[in-house]
Scaffold this active site. Structure first.
Site, PDB file in Angstrom:
ATOM      1  N   ARG A  20       0.842  -1.198   0.000  1.00 41.05           N
ATOM      2  CA  ARG A  20       0.000   0.000   0.000  1.00 41.05           C
ATOM      3  C   ARG A  20       0.871   1.239   0.000  1.00 41.05           C
ATOM      4  O   ARG A  20       1.755   1.372   0.842  1.00 41.05           O
ATOM      5  CB  ARG A  20      -0.933   0.017   1.204  1.00 41.05           C
ATOM      6  CG  ARG A  20      -2.007  -1.021   1.042  1.00 41.05           C
ATOM      7  CD  ARG A  20      -3.071  -0.947   2.083  1.00 41.05           C
ATOM      8  NE  ARG A  20      -3.885  -2.143   1.921  1.00 41.05           N
ATOM      9  CZ  ARG A  20      -4.755  -2.591   2.801  1.00 41.05           C
ATOM     10  NH1 ARG A  20      -4.955  -1.927   3.912  1.00 41.05           N
ATOM     11  NH2 ARG A  20      -5.439  -3.686   2.566  1.00 41.05           N
ATOM     12  N   SER A 112      -8.110  -0.927   0.687  1.00 43.35           N
ATOM     13  CA  SER A 112      -9.129  -1.235   1.703  1.00 43.35           C
ATOM     14  C   SER A 112      -9.775   0.003   2.308  1.00 43.35           C
ATOM     15  O   SER A 112     -10.382   0.800   1.610  1.00 43.35           O
ATOM     16  CB  SER A 112      -8.501  -2.111   2.780  1.00 43.35           C
ATOM     17  OG  SER A 112      -9.487  -2.577   3.646  1.00 43.35           O
ATOM     18  N   HIS A 113      -9.564   0.202   3.607  1.00 41.94           N
ATOM     19  CA  HIS A 113     -10.242   1.276   4.340  1.00 41.94           C
ATOM     20  C   HIS A 113      -9.523   2.612   4.196  1.00 41.94           C
ATOM     21  O   HIS A 113      -9.985   3.613   4.735  1.00 41.94           O
ATOM     22  CB  HIS A 113     -10.320   0.885   5.810  1.00 41.94           C
ATOM     23  CG  HIS A 113      -8.969   0.523   6.374  1.00 41.94           C
ATOM     24  ND1 HIS A 113      -8.320  -0.629   6.011  1.00 41.94           N
ATOM     25  CD2 HIS A 113      -8.150   1.183   7.209  1.00 41.94           C
ATOM     26  CE1 HIS A 113      -7.151  -0.671   6.619  1.00 41.94           C
ATOM     27  NE2 HIS A 113      -7.017   0.418   7.355  1.00 41.94           N
ATOM     28  N   ASP A 276     -16.359  -1.688   4.195  1.00 43.80           N
ATOM     29  CA  ASP A 276     -15.233  -0.799   3.895  1.00 43.80           C
ATOM     30  C   ASP A 276     -14.946  -0.697   2.399  1.00 43.80           C
ATOM     31  O   ASP A 276     -15.706  -1.209   1.570  1.00 43.80           O
ATOM     32  CB  ASP A 276     -13.991  -1.254   4.658  1.00 43.80           C
ATOM     33  CG  ASP A 276     -13.401  -2.537   4.094  1.00 43.80           C
ATOM     34  OD1 ASP A 276     -14.168  -3.343   3.542  1.00 43.80           O
ATOM     35  OD2 ASP A 276     -12.176  -2.735   4.200  1.00 43.80           O
ATOM     36  N   ASP A 278     -13.005  -2.151   0.209  1.00 46.29           N
ATOM     37  CA  ASP A 278     -12.966  -3.341  -0.639  1.00 46.29           C
ATOM     38  C   ASP A 278     -13.952  -4.426  -0.209  1.00 46.29           C
ATOM     39  O   ASP A 278     -13.918  -5.541  -0.728  1.00 46.29           O
ATOM     40  CB  ASP A 278     -11.545  -3.905  -0.689  1.00 46.29           C
ATOM     41  CG  ASP A 278     -11.033  -4.325   0.682  1.00 46.29           C
ATOM     42  OD1 ASP A 278     -11.475  -3.753   1.683  1.00 46.29           O
ATOM     43  OD2 ASP A 278     -10.180  -5.234   0.744  1.00 46.29           O
ATOM     44  N   ASP A 280     -14.470  -6.142   2.622  1.00 44.99           N
ATOM     45  CA  ASP A 280     -14.188  -7.290   3.486  1.00 44.99           C
ATOM     46  C   ASP A 280     -14.478  -7.028   4.962  1.00 44.99           C
ATOM     47  O   ASP A 280     -14.493  -7.962   5.759  1.00 44.99           O
ATOM     48  CB  ASP A 280     -12.761  -7.827   3.272  1.00 44.99           C
ATOM     49  CG  ASP A 280     -11.681  -6.783   3.477  1.00 44.99           C
ATOM     50  OD1 ASP A 280     -12.016  -5.627   3.825  1.00 44.99           O
ATOM     51  OD2 ASP A 280     -10.498  -7.117   3.291  1.00 44.99           O
ATOM     52  N   ARG A 281     -14.711  -5.772   5.335  1.00 44.81           N
ATOM     53  CA  ARG A 281     -15.023  -5.486   6.739  1.00 44.81           C
ATOM     54  C   ARG A 281     -16.513  -5.259   6.945  1.00 44.81           C
ATOM     55  O   ARG A 281     -17.223  -4.908   6.007  1.00 44.81           O
ATOM     56  CB  ARG A 281     -14.310  -4.219   7.188  1.00 44.81           C
ATOM     57  CG  ARG A 281     -12.818  -4.320   7.156  1.00 44.81           C
ATOM     58  CD  ARG A 281     -12.202  -3.075   7.739  1.00 44.81           C
ATOM     59  NE  ARG A 281     -10.757  -3.211   7.703  1.00 44.81           N
ATOM     60  CZ  ARG A 281      -9.927  -2.525   8.448  1.00 44.81           C
ATOM     61  NH1 ARG A 281     -10.393  -1.619   9.292  1.00 44.81           N
ATOM     62  NH2 ARG A 281      -8.629  -2.716   8.373  1.00 44.81           N
ATOM     63  N   LYS A 375     -11.798 -12.163   4.690  1.00 44.54           N
ATOM     64  CA  LYS A 375     -12.907 -11.727   5.523  1.00 44.54           C
ATOM     65  C   LYS A 375     -13.976 -11.178   4.591  1.00 44.54           C
ATOM     66  O   LYS A 375     -13.685 -10.813   3.455  1.00 44.54           O
ATOM     67  CB  LYS A 375     -12.453 -10.716   6.567  1.00 44.54           C
ATOM     68  CG  LYS A 375     -11.735  -9.482   6.066  1.00 44.54           C
ATOM     69  CD  LYS A 375     -11.214  -8.690   7.267  1.00 44.54           C
ATOM     70  CE  LYS A 375     -10.513  -7.406   6.854  1.00 44.54           C
ATOM     71  NZ  LYS A 375      -9.109  -7.632   6.481  1.00 44.54           N
TER      72      LYS A 375
HETATM   73  C1  VG1 Z   1      -5.494  -3.566   9.830  1.00 47.22           C
HETATM   74  C2  VG1 Z   1      -6.240  -4.378  10.864  1.00 47.22           C
HETATM   75  C3  VG1 Z   1      -6.106  -5.855  10.562  1.00 47.22           C
HETATM   76  C4  VG1 Z   1      -6.577  -6.134   9.133  1.00 47.22           C
HETATM   77  C5  VG1 Z   1      -5.824  -5.254   8.167  1.00 47.22           C
HETATM   78  C6  VG1 Z   1      -6.314  -5.394   6.748  1.00 47.22           C
HETATM   79  O1  VG1 Z   1      -4.121  -3.882   9.881  1.00 47.22           O
HETATM   80  O2  VG1 Z   1      -5.778  -4.100  12.155  1.00 47.22           O
HETATM   81  O3  VG1 Z   1      -6.856  -6.586  11.500  1.00 47.22           O
HETATM   82  O4  VG1 Z   1      -6.373  -7.471   8.795  1.00 47.22           O
HETATM   83  O5  VG1 Z   1      -5.984  -3.880   8.529  1.00 47.22           O
HETATM   84  O6  VG1 Z   1      -7.673  -5.094   6.659  1.00 47.22           O
HETATM   85  P1  VG1 Z   1      -3.050  -2.953  10.621  1.00 47.22           P
HETATM   86  O7  VG1 Z   1      -1.729  -3.570  10.345  1.00 47.22           O
HETATM   87  O8  VG1 Z   1      -3.230  -1.566  10.051  1.00 47.22           O
HETATM   88  O9  VG1 Z   1      -3.438  -2.969  12.075  1.00 47.22           O
HETATM   89  V1  VG1 Z   1      -8.289  -4.494   5.198  1.00 47.22           V
HETATM   90  O10 VG1 Z   1      -9.890  -4.327   5.394  1.00 47.22           O
HETATM   91  O11 VG1 Z   1      -7.202  -3.378   4.887  1.00 47.22           O
HETATM   92  O12 VG1 Z   1      -7.911  -5.706   4.045  1.00 47.22           O
HETATM   93 CO    CO Z   2     -10.748  -4.103   3.644  1.00 51.51          CO
END
Ligand code: VG1
Ligand code: CO
Length: 542
Positions: A20, A112-113, A276, A278, A280-281, A375
């Site tokens: 990312r 993702s988010h 979120d 993509d 998955d959340r 997820k």
């Molecule tokens: C975060 C979350 C983690 C999740 C990851 C990807 O990671 O804490 O639980 O698996 O995002 O989610 P980090 O390293 O920032 O704590 V997503 O929805 O970006 O695929």
């Molecule tokens: Co995501």
């Protein structure tokens, strides 16, 4: 075929969930190409029948990246690429498509988010043939290759029309533009009691789903409004936008403010959910009631047999280390194992492939099962609706009854975003240094039982992942955990996770932050958060 000379870029090390970076970094000459070539080189030669799945969350730069990937896939010898119409595939839908069509693997484009747009974030990750994020051994090999490669290959061709469903040739390869929603929606219909959910909704149950202008809009409309008969308008912010409407597509109490205002307002619907960037959340809300993701995993596990796909019971549960122990109590009662893994969905893949677990979850609004290897936000929403339809009680009543039966794990995460990297690394180093001296000491009335930097040995392949977060466990079962985010693109994010178990149901009504106040204070003291980060309060509390 064009062979382009390149110099390796450092800084292509994948984090928790792939590579990312800012769009401006990805848009530099050769940057994306280097990563993709490193993936392909790591995979090695593929058979002419090999299928690659490509799609993303629709954020800015998605279409440009896909055109490049298609030309590189053709040069690498893939026989076919399945790409979602408009370049769209939610992360769980990509996992579903990889598995359903026996693909060799897939490239998923998402941050993702994280926010999207020309000045925001982009991301890419490789998923293996099981549909899940590549394990660490593979991502490490991709990184090593990215440091050594000197050229990449692509074919010379016109761009593919990503909006027209159907097949076109790209050199010797076929590009098949597919409906991004249909396969996923069919899978959901095969798992849950759609008739019961349809009946619930027809009976006046009101729900709201906030797609946050991200990828789940088309999926939620098809499933909730078309297949399940929820009224038009049930899905809000349902059109995916390249910049997510300028927001953070992160379904939590802070960023999903429109949904939260409605669910805690007058005449709130019975059920609210958000997903979120993509897809998955998930965040699940009842009327005036927030379900923590850790509790959600536990409640779904305890009620799984109400859903057709899980009617025979579950094999086991896995949760990430910082996720609360609520699910452990359900697993113990069901007599099935509960695994504790590092943060990131890639650690669940082996357990699911080996049939050791059926449900998995993370405290970060991630829940899923072995129906795919990611997820899955809408899956969690549908499982809740299935449980609600079968039990005929409110979200709040179901969760309160769960607490009465199992006890309540008070739980909160405090994020300090945009901290200077050196300060954040210094804080973790300080905790590592003090870890050995902590056991036996009393902090704010809590006696330290143990303190370590979490390391995980995969029970299936024996691989070891160390340095996964500092955890301080107390003699009464409470704990605080510290780790740095692996998904950010600027500065560092410190995550502090706080948990306390309360068995006594007469004490299940405290506000969470109040119930955890002593642990929050001691976490601040022991990690010297204010002094080291210069912050006196977290950026986001969930
Ligand atoms: C975060 C979350 C983690 C999740 C990851 C990807 O990671 O804490 O639980 O698996 O995002 O989610 P980090 O390293 O920032 O704590 V997503 O929805 O970006 O695929
Ligand atoms: Co995501």
């Amino acid at each position: 075929m064009r062979i382009v000379a390149t110099t390796p870029f450092d800084g292509q090390k994948p984090g928790t969930s792939g590579l990312r970076k800012k769009v401006k970094v990805f848009a530099q000459p050769h940057y994306l190409e280097n990563f993709v070539q490193a993936v392909f080189d790591t995979l090695g030669p593929v058979p002419a029948t090999a299928v690659l799945v490509v799609g993303g969350d629709g954020r800015y730069h998605n279409r440009t990246a896909i055109q490049t990937i298609l030309k590189m896939a053709a040069a690498h010898g893939f026989g076919r690429v399945l790409v979602g119409q408009g370049g769209i595939l939610s992360t769980p839908a990509a996992s579903c498509v990889i598995r359903k069509y026996g693909a060799f693997g897939g490239l998923i484009l998402s941050a993702s988010h994280n926010p999207g747009g020309p000045d925001e974030d982009f991301g890419i990750k490789y998923n293996s043939g099981n549909g899940g994020p590549a394990p660490e051994s593979v991502t490490d090999a991709i990184y090593a290759r990215s440091l050594a490669l000197t050229e990449y290959r692509l074919i010379e061709a016109e761009d593919v029309d990503l909006d027209r469903i159907g097949e076109v040739r790209l050199g010797a390869m076929t590009v098949q533009v597919i409906d991004p929603v249909a396969d996923y929606a069919d899978l959901m219909e095969s798992l849950f009691d759609f008739a019961a959910i349809r009946g619930l909704i027809a009976g006046g149950f009101r729900l709201r789903f906030d797609a946050m202008h991200a990828v789940t809009g088309p999926y939620a409309r098809e499933i909730l409004e078309r297949r399940l008969g929820a009224p038009a308008g049930t899905v809000i912010n349902g059109v995916p936008l390249e910049d997510f409407g300028g927001g953070h597509p992160d379904p939590n109490l802070v960023y999903a403010e429109e949904l939260v205002a409605e669910m805690f307002g007058q005449n709130a619907p019975d059920f609210g959910a958000a997903s979120d960037g993509d897809g998955d959340r998930n965040m699940v809300l009842g009327r005036n009631f927030f379900v923590t993701p850790s509790d959600s995993l536990a409640v779904l596990a305890a009620n799984a047999t109400l859903c057709p796909a899980y009617a025979k019971g579950i094999a086991g549960i896995a949760r990430s280390m910082p996720t609360s122990g609520a699910a452990d109590r359900v697993a113990a009662r069901l007599g099935v194992p509960c695994f504790e893994t590092p943060t990131g969905w890639k650690f669940f893949g082996n357990l699911m492939d080996a049939g050791k677990v059926t449900l998995c979850g993370e405290e970060s609004f991630g829940t899923g099962s072995d129906h795919v290897r990611e997820k899955d936000g809408l899956w969690a929403v549908l499982m809740w609706l299935n449980v609600l339809a079968r039990r005929g009680e409110s979200v709040e009543a179901i969760v309160r009854q769960h607490w009465a039966e199992y006890g309540r794990n008070y739980y909160s995460r405090h994020d300090y975003e945009g901290v200077e990297s050196a300060a954040a690394n210094g804080l973790i180093a300080h905790l590592r240094d003090t870890a050995a001296s902590l056991p036996g000491t009393v902090l704010h009335g809590y006696t330290v039982a143990m303190c370590d930097d979490f390391a995980y040995t995969d029970p299936v392949d024996g691989s070891v992942s160390a340095g996964q977060g500092i955890r301080i466990l107390f003699t009464d079962g409470s704990r605080v955990v510290f780790r740095l985010s692996g998904t950010g693109t600027s500065g560092a994010t410190l995550r502090v996770y706080v948990e306390r178990y309360e068995a006594d149901s007469s004490r299940h009504d405290q506000p969470t932050q109040q119930a955890l106040a002593d642990l929050i204070a001691l976490a601040g003291d022991v990690a010297q958060i204010a002094a080291r980060t210069g912050r006196d309060a977290p950026t986001v509390i969930t």
